[in-house]
Design a protein around this motif. Sequence first.
Motif, short mmCIF file in Angstrom:
data_model
loop_
_atom_site.label_atom_id
_atom_site.label_comp_id
_atom_site.label_asym_id
_atom_site.label_seq_id
_atom_site.Cartn_x
_atom_site.Cartn_y
_atom_site.Cartn_z
N UNK A 178 0.84 -1.18 0.00
CA UNK A 178 0.00 0.00 0.00
C UNK A 178 0.89 1.25 0.00
N UNK A 179 0.56 2.17 -0.89
CA UNK A 179 1.24 3.47 -0.92
C UNK A 179 0.50 4.41 0.03
N UNK A 180 1.22 4.99 0.97
CA UNK A 180 0.62 5.93 1.92
C UNK A 180 1.12 7.33 1.61
N UNK A 181 0.23 8.17 1.11
CA UNK A 181 0.56 9.56 0.81
C UNK A 181 -0.27 10.48 1.70
N UNK A 182 0.40 11.42 2.36
CA UNK A 182 -0.27 12.47 3.11
C UNK A 182 -0.06 13.77 2.35
N UNK A 183 -1.14 14.38 1.92
CA UNK A 183 -1.09 15.60 1.10
C UNK A 183 -1.76 16.73 1.88
N UNK A 184 -0.99 17.78 2.14
CA UNK A 184 -1.56 18.93 2.84
C UNK A 184 -1.98 20.01 1.86
N UNK A 185 -3.20 20.50 2.01
CA UNK A 185 -3.68 21.62 1.18
C UNK A 185 -4.05 22.77 2.11
N UNK A 186 -4.05 23.97 1.57
CA UNK A 186 -4.35 25.13 2.41
C UNK A 186 -5.83 25.13 2.79
N UNK A 187 -6.14 25.85 3.87
CA UNK A 187 -7.52 25.92 4.34
C UNK A 187 -8.40 26.67 3.36
N UNK A 188 -7.81 27.49 2.52
CA UNK A 188 -8.59 28.24 1.53
C UNK A 188 -8.90 27.42 0.28
N UNK A 189 -8.23 26.27 0.11
CA UNK A 189 -8.40 25.47 -1.11
C UNK A 189 -9.74 24.72 -1.09
N UNK A 202 -5.63 8.43 -9.35
CA UNK A 202 -5.57 7.02 -8.96
C UNK A 202 -6.23 6.14 -10.02
N UNK A 203 -7.37 6.57 -10.54
CA UNK A 203 -8.07 5.76 -11.54
C UNK A 203 -7.32 5.74 -12.87
N UNK A 204 -6.54 6.79 -13.15
CA UNK A 204 -5.83 6.85 -14.43
C UNK A 204 -4.52 6.07 -14.42
N UNK A 205 -4.03 5.71 -13.24
CA UNK A 205 -2.76 4.98 -13.15
C UNK A 205 -3.02 3.48 -13.29
N UNK A 206 -2.53 2.85 -14.38
CA UNK A 206 -2.86 1.43 -14.62
C UNK A 206 -2.21 0.47 -13.62
N UNK A 207 -1.15 0.88 -12.96
CA UNK A 207 -0.47 -0.03 -12.03
C UNK A 207 -1.16 -0.12 -10.67
N UNK A 208 -2.10 0.79 -10.41
CA UNK A 208 -2.83 0.76 -9.14
C UNK A 208 -3.93 -0.29 -9.22
N UNK A 209 -4.02 -1.12 -8.19
CA UNK A 209 -4.99 -2.22 -8.17
C UNK A 209 -6.40 -1.70 -7.87
N UNK A 210 -7.37 -2.35 -8.47
CA UNK A 210 -8.77 -2.02 -8.20
C UNK A 210 -9.26 -2.67 -6.91
N UNK A 211 -8.67 -3.80 -6.57
CA UNK A 211 -9.06 -4.51 -5.36
C UNK A 211 -7.78 -4.91 -4.58
N UNK A 212 -7.61 -4.40 -3.37
CA UNK A 212 -8.49 -3.55 -2.58
C UNK A 212 -8.63 -2.15 -3.17
N UNK A 213 -9.76 -1.55 -2.93
CA UNK A 213 -10.02 -0.21 -3.47
C UNK A 213 -9.16 0.83 -2.76
N UNK A 214 -8.69 1.83 -3.49
CA UNK A 214 -7.90 2.90 -2.86
C UNK A 214 -8.74 3.68 -1.85
N UNK A 239 5.89 -0.67 -6.53
CA UNK A 239 5.69 0.29 -5.45
C UNK A 239 6.38 1.62 -5.72
N UNK A 240 7.71 1.62 -5.87
CA UNK A 240 8.43 2.89 -5.99
C UNK A 240 8.13 3.62 -7.30
N UNK A 241 8.14 2.96 -8.46
CA UNK A 241 7.80 3.71 -9.69
C UNK A 241 6.41 4.35 -9.64
N UNK A 242 5.45 3.63 -9.07
CA UNK A 242 4.09 4.17 -8.99
C UNK A 242 4.02 5.33 -8.01
N UNK A 243 4.69 5.20 -6.89
CA UNK A 243 4.68 6.27 -5.89
C UNK A 243 5.29 7.55 -6.46
#
Length: 274
Positions: A178-189, A202-214, A239-243
């Motif tokens: 599982x790839x774990x990404x934490x993305x911070x966005x501003x409060x105004x976004x 996520x849906x456009x990346x072919x290497x990401x698995x459909x099951x389990x769902x992201x 893992x690393x190329x996709x991340x």
Amino acid sequence: MDSKEIQLLIAEYAPDAAAIGLRAAGALAMILIGYWVAKFVSGIIKTAMTKRGIDATLTSFIGKLVFFILFALGAIPALAHAGIQTASVIAALGAAGLAVGLALQGSLANFAAGVLLIAFRPCKVGDWVDAGGCSGTVESISLFSTILLTGDYKRIVIPNSKVMSDAITNYSAMPRRRIDLIVGISYDADMRLAKEILQNLVEAEPRILKDPAPTIAVAELGDSSVNLVCRPWVATGDYWPTRWKLVEDLKNAFDTAGIGIPYPQMDVHFHKES
């Protein structure tokens, strides 16, 4: 020495010589039988271990160890049968074994750990692991040491006792990660737009698995940002190329949509005293 004296000597010592010869022949027969029994039993054990898929190094060692133990168990009674005092031999072997054991405590600890590594297989050749305080691909596992190749192709030799005395993290053991990404966005976004962008990437990346769902969700409201979590699953080898690709595409998409990613900053105010 005349013939009469020779006859007297033969008459005196012939019974003892015959008895010694019989004992020697019996001892030799016992040694030969013990040798063939030890060889036969060790062969059976090696065959059984090979069929069960146990490592060849451990199989060979166990086979030889069983052979020497059984052969020694057969040789000691044979020596006793030949009239040789075995108590002193056993005592000498015990003392020698104790001295060698004390002198080779570290090596014996590495050896015992190597047997456990080979028998229980927490990792195998080709796996990427954290072990013994080091990270790398397992190049080989011997009875005394484990060799890792780092990402920049350095070879690290780790004593097996150090490998087994700490946690072993095997990143290659399971078929997916599982790839774990934490993305911070501003409060105004626009938070909904940010989540939609993550979903589309996520849906456009072919290497990401459909099951389990992201998983895409709001993780927390931080001090200076709204932190989103993105957790897609991929095959372990991807893992690393996709991340890396996902992080790059995410930054570009956020820039295009005008979604700011806050960074630490400090405002300094000067007050002029009158």
